[in-house]
Each structure stands twice: as structure tokens, then as C-alpha cells.
Design a protein around this motif. Structure first.
Motif, PDB file in Angstrom:
ATOM      1  N   ILE A   1      13.936 -20.051  50.142  1.00  0.00           N
ATOM      2  CA  ILE A   1      13.809 -19.142  49.059  1.00  0.00           C
ATOM      3  C   ILE A   1      14.929 -18.354  48.420  1.00  0.00           C
ATOM      4  O   ILE A   1      15.311 -18.284  47.408  1.00  0.00           O
ATOM      5  CB  ILE A   1      12.566 -18.216  49.001  1.00  0.00           C
ATOM      6  CG1 ILE A   1      11.222 -18.854  49.631  1.00  0.00           C
ATOM      7  CG2 ILE A   1      12.328 -17.235  48.032  1.00  0.00           C
ATOM      8  CD1 ILE A   1       9.878 -18.157  49.886  1.00  0.00           C
TER       9      ILE A   1
ATOM     10  N   ASP B   1      10.756 -18.450  40.587  1.00  0.00           N
ATOM     11  CA  ASP B   1      12.158 -18.421  40.781  1.00  0.00           C
ATOM     12  C   ASP B   1      12.874 -17.870  39.668  1.00  0.00           C
ATOM     13  O   ASP B   1      13.920 -17.084  39.714  1.00  0.00           O
ATOM     14  CB  ASP B   1      12.552 -19.562  41.490  1.00  0.00           C
ATOM     15  CG  ASP B   1      12.463 -19.835  42.705  1.00  0.00           C
ATOM     16  OD1 ASP B   1      12.000 -18.971  43.446  1.00  0.00           O
ATOM     17  OD2 ASP B   1      12.220 -21.053  43.120  1.00  0.00           O
ATOM     18  N   GLU B   2      12.750 -18.310  38.455  1.00  0.00           N
ATOM     19  CA  GLU B   2      13.315 -18.180  37.212  1.00  0.00           C
ATOM     20  C   GLU B   2      13.385 -16.599  36.888  1.00  0.00           C
ATOM     21  O   GLU B   2      14.429 -15.830  36.434  1.00  0.00           O
ATOM     22  CB  GLU B   2      12.729 -18.960  36.070  1.00  0.00           C
ATOM     23  CG  GLU B   2      13.335 -20.387  36.149  1.00  0.00           C
ATOM     24  CD  GLU B   2      12.672 -21.166  35.175  1.00  0.00           C
ATOM     25  OE1 GLU B   2      11.851 -20.774  34.313  1.00  0.00           O
ATOM     26  OE2 GLU B   2      12.874 -22.573  35.138  1.00  0.00           O
TER      27      GLU B   2
ATOM     28  N   THR C   1      17.706 -20.689  47.231  1.00  0.00           N
ATOM     29  CA  THR C   1      17.481 -21.146  45.742  1.00  0.00           C
ATOM     30  C   THR C   1      18.159 -20.098  44.812  1.00  0.00           C
ATOM     31  O   THR C   1      18.798 -20.203  43.861  1.00  0.00           O
ATOM     32  CB  THR C   1      16.077 -21.483  45.724  1.00  0.00           C
ATOM     33  OG1 THR C   1      15.585 -22.153  46.511  1.00  0.00           O
ATOM     34  CG2 THR C   1      15.912 -21.784  44.259  1.00  0.00           C
ATOM     35  N   TRP C   2      17.783 -18.754  45.249  1.00  0.00           N
ATOM     36  CA  TRP C   2      18.246 -17.505  44.377  1.00  0.00           C
ATOM     37  C   TRP C   2      19.762 -17.429  44.484  1.00  0.00           C
ATOM     38  O   TRP C   2      20.412 -17.151  43.588  1.00  0.00           O
ATOM     39  CB  TRP C   2      17.644 -16.202  44.873  1.00  0.00           C
ATOM     40  CG  TRP C   2      16.045 -16.258  44.731  1.00  0.00           C
ATOM     41  CD1 TRP C   2      15.389 -17.170  44.090  1.00  0.00           C
ATOM     42  CD2 TRP C   2      15.039 -15.446  45.263  1.00  0.00           C
ATOM     43  NE1 TRP C   2      13.774 -16.894  44.073  1.00  0.00           N
ATOM     44  CE2 TRP C   2      13.959 -15.692  44.930  1.00  0.00           C
ATOM     45  CE3 TRP C   2      15.249 -14.358  46.099  1.00  0.00           C
ATOM     46  CZ2 TRP C   2      12.623 -15.106  45.371  1.00  0.00           C
ATOM     47  CZ3 TRP C   2      14.143 -13.616  46.720  1.00  0.00           C
ATOM     48  CH2 TRP C   2      12.833 -13.871  46.204  1.00  0.00           C
TER      49      TRP C   2
ATOM     50  N   ALA D   1      16.680 -22.015  39.470  1.00  0.00           N
ATOM     51  CA  ALA D   1      15.360 -22.319  40.012  1.00  0.00           C
ATOM     52  C   ALA D   1      15.479 -24.027  40.484  1.00  0.00           C
ATOM     53  O   ALA D   1      14.693 -24.131  41.430  1.00  0.00           O
ATOM     54  CB  ALA D   1      14.381 -21.812  39.394  1.00  0.00           C
TER      55      ALA D   1
ATOM     56  N   TRP E   1       6.107 -21.727  41.831  1.00  0.00           N
ATOM     57  CA  TRP E   1       7.151 -21.496  42.234  1.00  0.00           C
ATOM     58  C   TRP E   1       8.457 -21.367  41.059  1.00  0.00           C
ATOM     59  O   TRP E   1       9.400 -20.636  41.210  1.00  0.00           O
ATOM     60  CB  TRP E   1       7.615 -22.595  43.366  1.00  0.00           C
ATOM     61  CG  TRP E   1       6.989 -22.382  44.503  1.00  0.00           C
ATOM     62  CD1 TRP E   1       5.744 -22.822  45.013  1.00  0.00           C
ATOM     63  CD2 TRP E   1       7.431 -21.082  45.474  1.00  0.00           C
ATOM     64  NE1 TRP E   1       5.576 -22.521  46.430  1.00  0.00           N
ATOM     65  CE2 TRP E   1       6.515 -21.214  46.536  1.00  0.00           C
ATOM     66  CE3 TRP E   1       8.308 -20.268  45.577  1.00  0.00           C
ATOM     67  CZ2 TRP E   1       6.429 -20.276  47.702  1.00  0.00           C
ATOM     68  CZ3 TRP E   1       8.196 -19.097  46.669  1.00  0.00           C
ATOM     69  CH2 TRP E   1       7.311 -19.407  47.690  1.00  0.00           C
ATOM     70  N   GLN E   2       8.359 -22.396  40.246  1.00  0.00           N
ATOM     71  CA  GLN E   2       9.513 -22.492  39.167  1.00  0.00           C
ATOM     72  C   GLN E   2       9.595 -21.067  38.548  1.00  0.00           C
ATOM     73  O   GLN E   2      10.825 -20.512  38.282  1.00  0.00           O
ATOM     74  CB  GLN E   2       9.459 -23.738  38.534  1.00  0.00           C
ATOM     75  CG  GLN E   2      10.136 -23.876  36.975  1.00  0.00           C
ATOM     76  CD  GLN E   2      11.365 -24.790  37.614  1.00  0.00           C
ATOM     77  OE1 GLN E   2      11.513 -25.328  38.629  1.00  0.00           O
ATOM     78  NE2 GLN E   2      12.593 -24.566  36.605  1.00  0.00           N
TER      79      GLN E   2
ATOM     80  N   TYR F   1      15.826 -25.935  44.161  1.00  0.00           N
ATOM     81  CA  TYR F   1      15.229 -25.863  45.397  1.00  0.00           C
ATOM     82  C   TYR F   1      14.968 -27.356  45.810  1.00  0.00           C
ATOM     83  O   TYR F   1      14.561 -28.038  44.792  1.00  0.00           O
ATOM     84  CB  TYR F   1      13.834 -25.232  45.178  1.00  0.00           C
ATOM     85  CG  TYR F   1      13.091 -25.376  46.388  1.00  0.00           C
ATOM     86  CD1 TYR F   1      13.095 -24.676  47.478  1.00  0.00           C
ATOM     87  CD2 TYR F   1      12.204 -26.047  46.239  1.00  0.00           C
ATOM     88  CE1 TYR F   1      12.342 -24.725  48.483  1.00  0.00           C
ATOM     89  CE2 TYR F   1      11.330 -26.621  47.405  1.00  0.00           C
ATOM     90  CZ  TYR F   1      11.315 -25.949  48.556  1.00  0.00           C
ATOM     91  OH  TYR F   1      10.563 -26.078  49.724  1.00  0.00           O
TER      92      TYR F   1
END
Ligand code: SF4
Length: 616
Positions: free
Chosen positions: A425, A84-85, A428-429, A434, A80-81, A437
């Protein structure tokens, strides 16, 4: 062992079903922390304990072994990290380069999801939101806008209607708020003691669940519904039951009901409508043209039937549906390299958008295509990132199914797989980081928004926390619905045009009763449930009248070729009594290719035959 869990003793939690936009109140039965059954919440003011098969069967989807278990980058797993990045970088680059971020959503009824979308647009200002649905009530809404000057359609007091005339509307089967409609309709159908019985007339081309229980039925194909309603208005006017606007008098003068079957039955309908002014309702189906809806609105108005509109209960839509032109413009922007990122927010447009758009092909030109979805689908497989999201029983949420009821949704199990709530999600964006979250990110956001839009409005004696927990316990809170009746605009009648006569076949497409728009195709319980009219399972087909079958020289299960808009598809014939002649009725939602092992290649996909405005 958590304090509230006793082995063998079930716990029940009130929540909201988000499998479709009706947002029914539900009660979820859990044993030792596992949800095992979904039923309606008897206290919920809209559905009052009733729900549909899809809501019940959604427990099956929770435990579907084909659910996505972790984020994917192409066919590889990604954390996920890292996902997200990479995505936050892509979003920032799109904004820097002045490229659009296209965010596709379905029907949104959650005010907090809407706020999440708004915050996302604030952070990434080149974002444009697109909303669509396969079977849309666009014609009804646009007619309502012309007639009443707004988009807020009131609920109907079906339980007070003595006479109901449905024009191709499956209002108790699969259309509008059919769960509530069915509940209210049956309140006034106390047939055992015959104390209080309404009378239902249905004019339709196919045989629907609503048509099956009609007291009187007329076989009228969708392309003759305008003629039918014009005939009713003209004959009631000639009989001096109503007095119609001079602007449409000459337009309607030549229409009559003579061609629509048994005259005795027709006279019965006219007599019922004239002797039940203010106590009857005429309702047109979602897929019928705008003119039919305008004529229906007008007839209800002049018969005084608007008394059965509940102006305090308005259906609301948080995000306006995109027009055909907007979707065309999006595809042109993609083709001209003006779109940097496309996000599919729990939708499947590659399957749903009519092929003429060329959406799937255009996606190849976008560097970053992201799908937030529970299971793989036709759209996620052509994208770069596939991000697995929580099932509704693992999620927080809220809904305004109508303006005066706020419903809450709470998780009853921790996420089974490495999934996230779809709103978390985006949040977080929106934070641009990232690391921002955490599991509570959306939960806290939801409570803050609840305090803003509900607590402040209700201004209860209880403090915020106590009030939140009491609403969460009940699953809903009633709010003040204070709309005043809208006034009918006679100018809308200028939209009424002559009904065009056609001699060919009519193709009528509706959503499946069980697999919906295809979303539930991988749910074996729903594929296995017999169709309410034909009892067929695991398939769709071309339903035609016996006379039409004779004319075409075909028998049951023969394959026929349906050729529409220069596109062809072969599908099996089902000869169905009660169908109007020269009408071919097919249910949508089948013919999926990336639904999963259960739903793949079941039935036939008719969406490619649809026009760009989802009409047919
Ligand atoms: S109609 Fe069915 S699927 Fe839709 S919210 Fe209600 S129970 Fe869920």
C-alpha cells in the motif's frame, strides 16, 4: 491441482512470525492450500523450534470472520483504486501546503519495511515517522547507552549462567526474547539427573511465571528494587568481594539488605554471586527505572559477568522509538493545523497512548486519518480511510531479529478477503500512481533488497535466484556478527541517585501473557488460555497480597477503586500469595471497546492511568 498438493498430505513452509518483534522462525503446516497449524522452526538459530501461545493462536486470527473484508471510506465501502487516488492527492496536497504527514508505526524489525518507510519519506518529504510500544524497554536502552555508548544490547548466554538474579524481570515469561531465554535457561536446568543445574533467584513484587520457578524468591516491590541492588553492591563491597568506584562509595554506604527478608537466604545469594564471578548474571525488568539498570550493568561489569554477554548477537531496532516530547509536539502540530495526513501503519494509538496526550480528540482536527489494519479498532473508527491488510500468513516479509540472523516470511495462502500487504500500500503511494499496484509489487521489492543486504554480504557461489529460494526454503540465513565488546563508561555512575522511600501503594502494570498489549483481545483461544500463575481466563484484576487485602478490608472478587494521577478505575481483587505488600499488580491489554465481538468489554483498561512517558 497444483503439482505439490496431494489431498490428505500436509505441506510445510518455513516462515517468520510477525505477531511481535521477536520474529521467531516458524513452520506452517498446510493441507490442500489451507494453513492449519503453526509451530517453531527447529532449525532457526534463535528460537530453535520453540514459539509462544500468541504465535500458535495467530492461525485463529487468519480465519477471524470479523477481519475487514474491503477498504472503507467512513462507513462506506470504497474500491482500492479510488482510495489510493484520493490518498495520493491528499499526500501531494500536504507536501504542497508544507503540512506534516505523520506516520505512526510499532516496533519495526524488518529491514525491507524500513526501506519502504524511507522511500515514502523521500517521495513525501514532509513525512515524520513516530514509533511507540506500550511496554517499552526504553529505560534499559537508555541505561545501556549511558553505560556502553550505544544502543546495541548483546544477547545473554543464559545456558552458561550458574547463578541468575532477576530483579522484577519475567525473562522466561513475557519479557525480552523470552522464547529464546526459556530455551537457553532450561538447557542448564537438567533437574532429573542433576547433572547441570543453574540456580535462580528472583526479587519481585508480583508473582510472575519466572518467579514461580525460582529456587529462592524475595518479595521486593518495584519501587524498592533500587534500594535492593544498592544493598547488594554495598554488602559485596564491604565483604571485599568487589571494589567499587569511589564516586558511588558514599552514596551506597547506607544501603543494606537487612530489610529484605530472611538473612540466611540473602547470605546465600551473596555467597553465590561472589563464588561465581563471571558465571552469574543479574537482570533487571524492563519497567524498572534507568538507575536500576545502570546499577545492574555496573555490578555485572565488576563481577566479570559480561563474559556471559554474546557480543556477536546484538538486538537491533530499525526505527528508534519516539520520545514523549516528540509525541507531544505532534499533537501540538495537529492542534495548530500543521498536519495534513495521519497514517496508522498497523498500530492502535487511540487505545495505547495515555489519555493525557488527548490524541483521540486531536485527530478530529486532521482532514485525512488513514488506518492500515486487519480488524477494526479504537483508532480506525475515528479515521476517514480504513484499509484492510493481509494477515502474516498471507504476507511476504523479512526480519533482523538480531544483527546476525536474517529471517524470511512467505505467504502460505492467497489473501482470503480483499486485503493488501501493508508495505504494498505504501509502495503504491510512493509511486504516486494508483495504477502502479500489482500483487508482486512488494515481493519483487523484497527480493531486490535481499540481494542488496544479504546476497552481496554473503557472496555465495549460487546465483541470486537459487540463493533466494534456498534461504526461503530454510526461513533464515546466518550472517557474520562481528561486534567487539563495548567498554563500560564509569561516568554513567554519576546518574545514580538516592533511592526515594515511599509509604503508599505501588501500582505495577505489565502486558498480559496472552492478549499482549490488547492486540490479541479478539482471539478466543488466547482469552481462553489460563493465566500461568493465577489460572484466570477472560479477565484482568488487581492482584494483591493477603496482608494488603486484610489492611484494605477486602475479599476475593470485591471491587476496589485504584486512584492514580487523579484518575480512577474500579477493578476486582484477586488475593495472590507471593505478592509483596502494598503492591497492586494489573495486566494491561484488556478493556478494549472496538476489538470485535470476542474482545470487547473484556476486563478493564488501565492505560488511562499511565503517565505520558508510559510510566506509572
Ligand atoms: S514470541 Fe510469539 S508472537 Fe512473538 S514472534 Fe515469537 S511466536 Fe510470534
Amino acid at each position: 491441482r497444483p503439482e505439490e498438493v496431494l489431498p490428505g498430505i500436509a505441506n510445510y513452509y518455513a516462515s517468520t512470525c510477525t505477531e511481535c518483534s521477536l520474529a521467531c522462525g516458524i513452520l506452517i503446516k498446510t493441507r490442500e492450500g489451507r494453513p492449519i497449524k503453526i509451530d517453531g522452526n527447529p532449525d532457526h538459530p534463535v528460537n530453535k523450534g520453540k514459539i509462544c501461545t500468541k504465535g500458535q493462536a495467530s492461525i485463529h486470527s487468519l480465519y477471524d470472520p470479523e477481519r475487514l473484508k474491503e477498504p472503507k471510506f467512513g462507513i462506506d465501502s470504497i474500491s482500492w483504486q479510488d482510495a489510493d487516488e484520493k490518498i495520493i492527492d491528499a499526500l501531494n496536497s500536504a507536501v504542497k501546503d508544507g503540512k506534516e504527514i505523520s506516520l505512526f508505526v510499532g516496533k519495526i524489525v524488518s529491514p525491507t519495511t524500513k526501506k519502504v518507510l524511507d522511500d515514502f519519506v523521500k517521495k513525501y518529504p514532509t513525512t515524520k515517522i513516530y514509533s511507540y510500544s506500550l511496554i517499552t524497554d526504553r529505560n534499559r536502552r537508555s541505561a545501556w547507552q549511558e553505560c556502553y555508548g550505544n544502543n546495541d544490547i548483546p544477547s545473554i548466554k543464559w545456558n552458561e549462567a550458574e547463578i541468575i538474579l532477576s530483579l522484577d524481570s519475567d525473562f522466561i515469561g513475557n519479557e525480552g526474547n523470552f522464547v529464546e531465554n526459556m530455551r537457553l535457561f532450561s538447557e542448564k536446568r537438567e533437574v532429573v539427573n542433576k547433572l547441570d543445574v543453574n540456580r535462580l533467584y528472583v526479587a519481585e513484587g508480583r508473582l510472575s511465571a519466572t518467579g514461580m520457578i525460582a529456587d529462592y524468591r524475595f518479595r521486593v516491590s518495584p519501587n524498592r528494587q533500587l534500594e535492593f541492588i544498592y544493598g547488594i553492591i554495598n554488602e559485596l563491597s564491604n565483604a571485599k568481594v568487589i571494589s567499587i568506584d569511589s564516586t558511588i562509595k558514599s552514596l551506597l554506604a547506607n544501603y543494606s539488605l537487612d530489610e529484605f527478608g530472611n538473612r540466611e537466604k540473602i547470605n546465600h545469594l551473596l555467597k553465590d554471586l561472589s563464588s561465581n564471578k563471571g558465571k552469574s548474571i543479574i537482570h533487571a525488568g524492563e519497567t524498572l527505572p534507568k538507575e536500576v539498570h545502570i546499577a545492574v550493568n555496573y555490578l555485572n561489569e565488576i563481577l566479570g559477568n559480561t563474559q556471559l554477554y554474546d557480543w556477536k548477537k546484538l538486538t537491533s531496532q530499525q526505527v528508534e522509538e519516539s520520545s514523549t516530547r516528540e509525541i507531544e509536539e505532534l499533537i501540538a502540530k495537529i492542534n495548530n493545523n500543521k498536519v495534513g495526513v495521519v497514517i496508522h501503519f498497523d498500530v492502535n494509538p487511540v487505545y495505547h497512548l495515555p489519555k493525557e496526550f488527548g490524541y483521540k480528540e486531536s485527530l478530529k482536527k486532521v482532514g485525512n486519518v488513514i488506518s492500515l489494519t486487519e480488524v477494526e479498532n479504537e483508532t480506525s473508527i475515528v479515521g476517514k480511510f480504513t484499509l484492510p491488510i493481509n494477515h502474516m500468513l498471507e504476507s511476504w516479509g523479512d526480519a533482523f531479529s538480531r544483527n546476525n540472523v536474517y529471517s524470511t516470511q512467505q505467504p502460505v495462502i492467497s489473501p482470503i478477503f480483499n486485503t493488501r500487504q501493508k508495505e504494498s500500500i505504501l509502495l503504491t503511494w510512493s509511486n504516486g500512481n494508483a495504477n502502479s499496484y500489482n500483487e508482486k509489487i512488494y515481493h519483487e521489492y523484497l527480493i531486490n533488497n535481499f540481494n542488496e543486504i544479504v546476497y552481496k554480504k554473503k557472496n555465495p557461489l549460487a546465483d541470486k535466484k537459487t540463493f533466494w529460494y534456498s534461504v526461503l526454503h530454510d526461513g533464515f540465513v546466518n550472517l557474520e556478527g562481528n561486534s567487539t565488546p563495548a567498554k563500560f563508561n564509569e561516568k554513567s555512575l554519576s546518574n545514580l541517585k538516592e533511592s526515594k522511600k515511599t509509604n503508599g501503594f505501588t501500582l505495577h502494570l505489565t502486558e498480559s501473557y496472552f492478549v499482549g498489549d490488547g492486540k490479541f483481545a479478539n482471539n478466543g483461544w488466547l482469552q481462553e488460555t489460563p493465566h500461568p500463575v493465577t489460572k484466570v481466563t477472560w479477565d484482568n484484576y488487581a492482584a494483591i497480597a493477603p496482608k494488603t487485602a486484610k489492611e484494605l478490608n477486602v475479599e476475593m472478587n470485591d471491587l476496589i477503586e485504584v486512584n492514580y494521577n487523579s484518575k480512577k478505575i474500579n477493578l476486582p481483587v484477586l488475593i495472590q500469595l507471593g505478592m509483596s505488600e502494598k503492591t497492586i499488580h494489573v495486566e494491561l491489554g484488556y478493556g478494549r471497546t472496538n476489538a470485535g465481538e470476542v474482545g470487547n468489554d473484556v476486563g478493564f483498561n488501565l492505560i488511562p492511568l499511565m503517565n505520558k512517558d508510559f510510566s506509572f
